[in-house]
Design a protein around this motif. Structure first.
Motif, PDB file in Angstrom:
ATOM      1  N   ALA A  82       3.206  -3.740  -9.049  1.00 40.69           N
ATOM      2  CA  ALA A  82       4.253  -3.789  -8.231  1.00 40.69           C
ATOM      3  C   ALA A  82       4.994  -4.928  -7.845  1.00 40.69           C
ATOM      4  O   ALA A  82       6.191  -5.209  -8.052  1.00 40.69           O
ATOM      5  N   VAL A 102      13.491   3.275  -7.348  1.00 37.16           N
ATOM      6  CA  VAL A 102      11.695   3.615  -7.705  1.00 37.16           C
ATOM      7  C   VAL A 102      11.703   4.515  -8.661  1.00 37.16           C
ATOM      8  O   VAL A 102      10.578   4.796  -8.975  1.00 37.16           O
ATOM      9  N   GLY A 116      10.892   4.230  -0.544  1.00 37.34           N
ATOM     10  CA  GLY A 116      10.139   5.088  -1.443  1.00 37.34           C
ATOM     11  C   GLY A 116       9.451   6.323  -0.972  1.00 37.34           C
ATOM     12  O   GLY A 116       8.845   7.023  -1.458  1.00 37.34           O
ATOM     13  N   SER A 117       8.935   6.118   0.456  1.00 38.92           N
ATOM     14  CA  SER A 117       8.211   7.291   1.123  1.00 38.92           C
ATOM     15  C   SER A 117       9.179   8.290   1.623  1.00 38.92           C
ATOM     16  O   SER A 117       8.483   9.309   2.225  1.00 38.92           O
ATOM     17  N   LEU A 118      10.346   8.341   1.333  1.00 35.05           N
ATOM     18  CA  LEU A 118      11.320   9.339   1.814  1.00 35.05           C
ATOM     19  C   LEU A 118      11.434  10.526   0.887  1.00 35.05           C
ATOM     20  O   LEU A 118      11.241  10.326  -0.366  1.00 35.05           O
ATOM     21  N   TRP A 175      18.667   6.048  -2.617  1.00 32.32           N
ATOM     22  CA  TRP A 175      17.647   5.416  -2.146  1.00 32.32           C
ATOM     23  C   TRP A 175      16.320   5.605  -2.944  1.00 32.32           C
ATOM     24  O   TRP A 175      15.357   5.075  -2.620  1.00 32.32           O
ATOM     25  N   ASN A 176      16.589   6.726  -3.654  1.00 36.43           N
ATOM     26  CA  ASN A 176      15.382   6.933  -4.979  1.00 36.43           C
ATOM     27  C   ASN A 176      15.538   6.481  -6.139  1.00 36.43           C
ATOM     28  O   ASN A 176      14.817   6.564  -6.902  1.00 36.43           O
ATOM     29  N   PHE A 208      11.965  -1.412   0.499  1.00 37.49           N
ATOM     30  CA  PHE A 208      11.898  -0.619  -0.784  1.00 37.49           C
ATOM     31  C   PHE A 208      10.502   0.358  -0.731  1.00 37.49           C
ATOM     32  O   PHE A 208      10.788   1.560  -0.904  1.00 37.49           O
ATOM     33  N   ALA A 209       9.916   0.036   0.234  1.00 37.32           N
ATOM     34  CA  ALA A 209       8.541   0.845   0.133  1.00 37.32           C
ATOM     35  C   ALA A 209       8.784   1.949   1.185  1.00 37.32           C
ATOM     36  O   ALA A 209       8.513   3.082   0.961  1.00 37.32           O
ATOM     37  N   PHE A 210       9.709   1.334   2.088  1.00 37.47           N
ATOM     38  CA  PHE A 210      10.052   2.689   2.997  1.00 37.47           C
ATOM     39  C   PHE A 210      10.922   3.511   2.186  1.00 37.47           C
ATOM     40  O   PHE A 210      10.625   4.856   2.756  1.00 37.47           O
ATOM     41  N   PHE A 222      10.569  -6.018   0.043  1.00 33.29           N
ATOM     42  CA  PHE A 222       9.565  -4.990  -0.456  1.00 33.29           C
ATOM     43  C   PHE A 222       9.355  -4.034   0.401  1.00 33.29           C
ATOM     44  O   PHE A 222       9.076  -2.970   0.247  1.00 33.29           O
ATOM     45  N   MET A 223       9.145  -4.303   1.845  1.00 29.79           N
ATOM     46  CA  MET A 223       9.107  -3.496   3.019  1.00 29.79           C
ATOM     47  C   MET A 223      10.062  -2.313   2.958  1.00 29.79           C
ATOM     48  O   MET A 223      10.011  -1.270   3.226  1.00 29.79           O
ATOM     49  N   TYR A 262       9.069 -10.476   1.010  1.00 28.20           N
ATOM     50  CA  TYR A 262       8.013  -9.365   1.468  1.00 28.20           C
ATOM     51  C   TYR A 262       9.040  -8.333   2.249  1.00 28.20           C
ATOM     52  O   TYR A 262       8.611  -7.241   2.396  1.00 28.20           O
TER      53      TYR A 262
END
Lengths: 249, 489
Positions: A209, A189, A229-231, A185-186, A225-227, A222-223, A219
């Motif tokens: 980005a 990014v 990225g927050s982990l 997952w990481n 991958f953004a999620f 995108f969301m 999109y």
């Protein structure tokens, strides 16, 4: 398509903790390609038809003492780990055995899969499995719209696992139920990590980005991958579960 | 400790920060003890729109703690229209934050566990990479914190900067942070907080139901809604901004975007002072000020005349077709020296006056002969009636009923007289076609003039009827004047 049906047939032979389906290999174009990075081949693999459930994870907790809520090292899980359960080996009210298990860290999810001789799917596998080839552009756009609409909503109570319509590979709940851990997952990014040139890095932030992504119109991706990225690997979140994969022998 | 799994560059998702700068800044902070230790600690002054946050009221710096909880929730975008908003603090816009230049601001961002998405905050008042975006990138069910020093005064937008940034902003994640000058702003009687923004829904303007976000419309910059304070009608009717004559008013105006630039205008007022783009230099005597997406303005004005003043985005179709309309209701005594109200209201014939006069020349305009009545009636018709009923009495389909061949006109002579005297509004059926409009009363016409014009229309455009006499008109007029109830002798 033929291989998908083959997968379904073979799946019936699989037993125990949820059936697995064969996902044909393919070519995965990274959403955030490194400079010069070409789409890469992904070998056929097997993936759980649906997310791992509370009942299944309870069996794991019974047989793996160190992954019980009170025993799991805080190095591997945060304080939210299995926090919706009422005890180490009790689901408690409102937590349905057949619903996807959530509040599990990446470490715990990985350990679960390992205990069955499986592993978490990687990004390429998950993205391929969740995005079977569409019949045409408008069908593709409709799928994208539905995923986007789902991502945009706050999450309510989790439904039972495996209730959504199967996709072309027979897989369920990849969209429309919850988020899922993946092995790397990481990784996507981490792209700028080994690059020192600051200007080049800046292309990856903010508007940059979007410029770097392979298809800015996607999109929903995108969301997702953004999620991811927050982990952090220790995070246990309300609506983050997982399913397991295994490579074809 | 937190970075157990190596190579985390989650920053990629957060906004506009460079990780190396970030790391350096953090390293510096670790080396130098923060000066905030001695500062008094206060909770931030917040304002929920349209209320502005109250003035800071301090003559010294402080450490100001701001707590914002991100909530994804369904609320009304217009009457009967729901939308899943992503909010700072549960409202759109997010709360107005007010601090003083030189303050140390500690920002806490809580992402509610039921939220689907990670979020963060980029405050334009921050000096530092990403405006805090990288430092506050927060998964659902987590909270983060960072601290900055408010070096610059002014009015700044804050917003979520998580990818896809446009979508987070489009769903409602923006607000204003005001950094007061050290001496504060000049005193006014009222302050309000107004933020314009657009919404991109699948359905059109005011189409009812739960409306999903429409990415294609957002990319095309084609919003269904352009509104003030997060909702169609947020500042209309009972929710209008109140004020009184002789008061000074300050509006903190923001534009969340995500796309459109606002031509901010208050109909019937001139802004005495505009701090353009939320900065420090005042412009004066401004009619319309441009508020960029992701930007702001302070507008100030004194109120002299009572009434309802309309806030609009003067990109005007947005105001009347997409919701960019608000109201400021000013009460107090009239001031006719500054604004008289309506002084004259009478018929203006323009070029038709000429035609009407010509009509009069065509025949003897005196006497009650049919020819004379027709000539005078034609003049009156061309001057007044033809505006709606058209030159040949044909009317305008489904808007103004025809007079030529009109069953409604010819069926009832007293009714036609009454219609001219009293006007008429509401649904009627003419020749089988429904009409629903308003005809103003023409009671300022004399009995003689009304008799003339009705004689003309009853004998023109293919109509054949008898003449209308002055006495017939007088009779109807008298019946309308008839005493009603008590009080008449």
């Amino acid at each position: 398509m033929a291989s998908a049906f083959l997968g379904l047939l073979l799946a019936t032979a699989s037993a125990s903790a949820g059936s697995m389906l064969r996902v044909p290999g393919g070519t995965y174009a990274p959403f955030y390609p490194a400079p010069g990075e070409a789409p890469r081949a992904v070998a056929p693999f097997w993936l759980d038809e649906r997310p791992v459930t509370n009942a299944e994870f309870l069996v794991f907790a019974r047989t793996h003492e160190r992954w019980r809520r009170s025993r799991a090292p805080r190095l591997f899980v945060d304080d939210a780990y299995l926090s919706d359960w009422s005890g180490d080996l009790a689901l408690g009210d409102g937590v349905r055995p057949g619903a996807p298990v959530t509040f599990v860290s990446w470490f715990a999810a990985s350990a679960y899969c390992r205990s069955l001789g499986r592993r978490l799917p990687n990004e390429a596998e998950w993205e391929l499995a969740a995005d079977p080839p569409a019949a045409n552009a408008s069908e593709r756009a409709e799928v994208e719209r539905k995923i986007l609409a789902f991502y945009a909503r706050p999450r309510g109570a989790l439904p039972l696992a495996g209730q959504t319509a199967p996709n072309a590979y027979g897989l369920r709940d990849l969209h429309g139920v919850q988020w899922e851990w993946i092995a790397d997952w990481n990784a996507s990014v981490a792209l700028p990590d080994n690059r020192q040139d600051r200007d080049a890095e800046n292309e990856l932030f903010c508007g940059g980005a979007a410029a770097a992504a392979s298809d800015p119109a996607r999109y929903a991706t995108f969301m997702r991958f953004a999620f991811r990225g927050s982990l952090e690997a220790t995070y246990a979140l309300h609506h983050l579960g997982f399913r397991c994969a295994r490579s074809e022998p | 400790m937190r970075r157990i799994v190596p190579v985390l560059a989650a920053i990629l998702w957060m906004g506009c920060g460079a990780p190396q700068q970030q790391a350096e800044a953090q390293a510096d902070a670790a080396k130098t003890p923060a000066p905030t230790a001695e500062l008094p600690v206060v909770e931030a002054q917040l304002g929920i729109a349209p209320a502005a946050a109250p003035p800071v009221g301090r003559d010294h710096a402080a450490k100001v703690v701001v707590k914002l909880e991100v909530k994804e929730r369904v609320m009304e975008l217009a009457d009967g229209v729901q939308y899943t908003f992503w909010t700072f603090g549960g409202s759109v816009p997010g709360p107005m934050i007010r601090v003083r230049k030189g303050d140390t601001v500690e920002v806490h961002l809580m992402n509610h566990p039921d939220n689907a998405m990670p979020h963060n905050i980029d405050l334009h008042a921050v000096t530092g990479p990403g405006g805090g975006a990288a430092s506050t990138f927060t998964a659902p069910g987590h909270q983060t914190q960072f601290t900055f020093t408010a070096l610059n005064e002014g009015v700044y937008v804050y917003h979520c900067a998580t990818a896809p940034v446009g979508m987070h902003v489009a769903n409602g994640m923006y607000g204003l942070i005001v950094v007061e000058p050290e001496a504060g702003f000049a005193k006014v009687d009222r302050e309000y907080y107004v933020v314009q923004s657009e919404f991109y829904t699948r359905g059109g303007f005011r189409e009812p139901g739960l409306q999903p976000f429409d990415m294609e419309r957002a990319i095309k910059e084609d919003p269904a809604y352009v509104v003030f304070n997060g909702r169609d009608g947020a500042l209309i009717g009972d929710r209008a901004l109140p004020a009184n004559v002789d008061e000074k008013v300050r509006l903190f105006v923001g534009n969340g975007g995500p796309n459109l630039v606002s031509s901010f205008h208050l109909i019937g007022e001139i802004f005495d002072n505009v701090f353009t783009e939320g900065g420090r230099v005042a412009n004066h005597d401004v009619q319309t000020t441009l508020v960029p997406a992701g930007g702001s303005a302070i507008v100030e004005f004194a109120l002299q005349v009572p009434g309802t003043y309309i806030l609009v985005d003067h990109s005007i179709f947005r105001a009347f077709n997409k919701g960019a309309l608000g109201m400021l209701k000013v009460t107090g005594p009239e001031n006719t020296a500054i604004y008289s109200g309506r002084e004259v209201d009478e018929v203006y014939l323009a070029e038709r006056s000429h035609r009407a006069t010509e009509g009069l020349k065509e025949a003897d305009s005196t006497g009650d002969s049919l020819a004379a009545r027709m000539a005078r009636g034609k003049a009156a018709y061309l001057g007044t009636c033809s505006t709606c009923h058209q030159l040949e009495g044909q009317g305008l389909a489904s808007v103004f009923p025809p007079l030529g061949g009109s069953d409604y006109l010819m069926a009832d002579k007293p009714r036609s007289i009454r219609t001219v005297l009293e006007g008429r509004s509401g649904p009627i059926t003419v020749n089988g076609q429904p009409f629903n409009n308003v005809m103003p009363p023409l009671a300022n016409f004399t009995d003689h003039e009304i008799a003339d014009v009705l004689t003309y229309v009853r004998n023109s455009f293919g109509n054949r009827g008898d003449a209308v006499t002055d006495a017939e008109v007088a009779k109807v007029r008298d019946s309308l004047r008839a005493p009603r109830g008590e009080g008449h002798p």
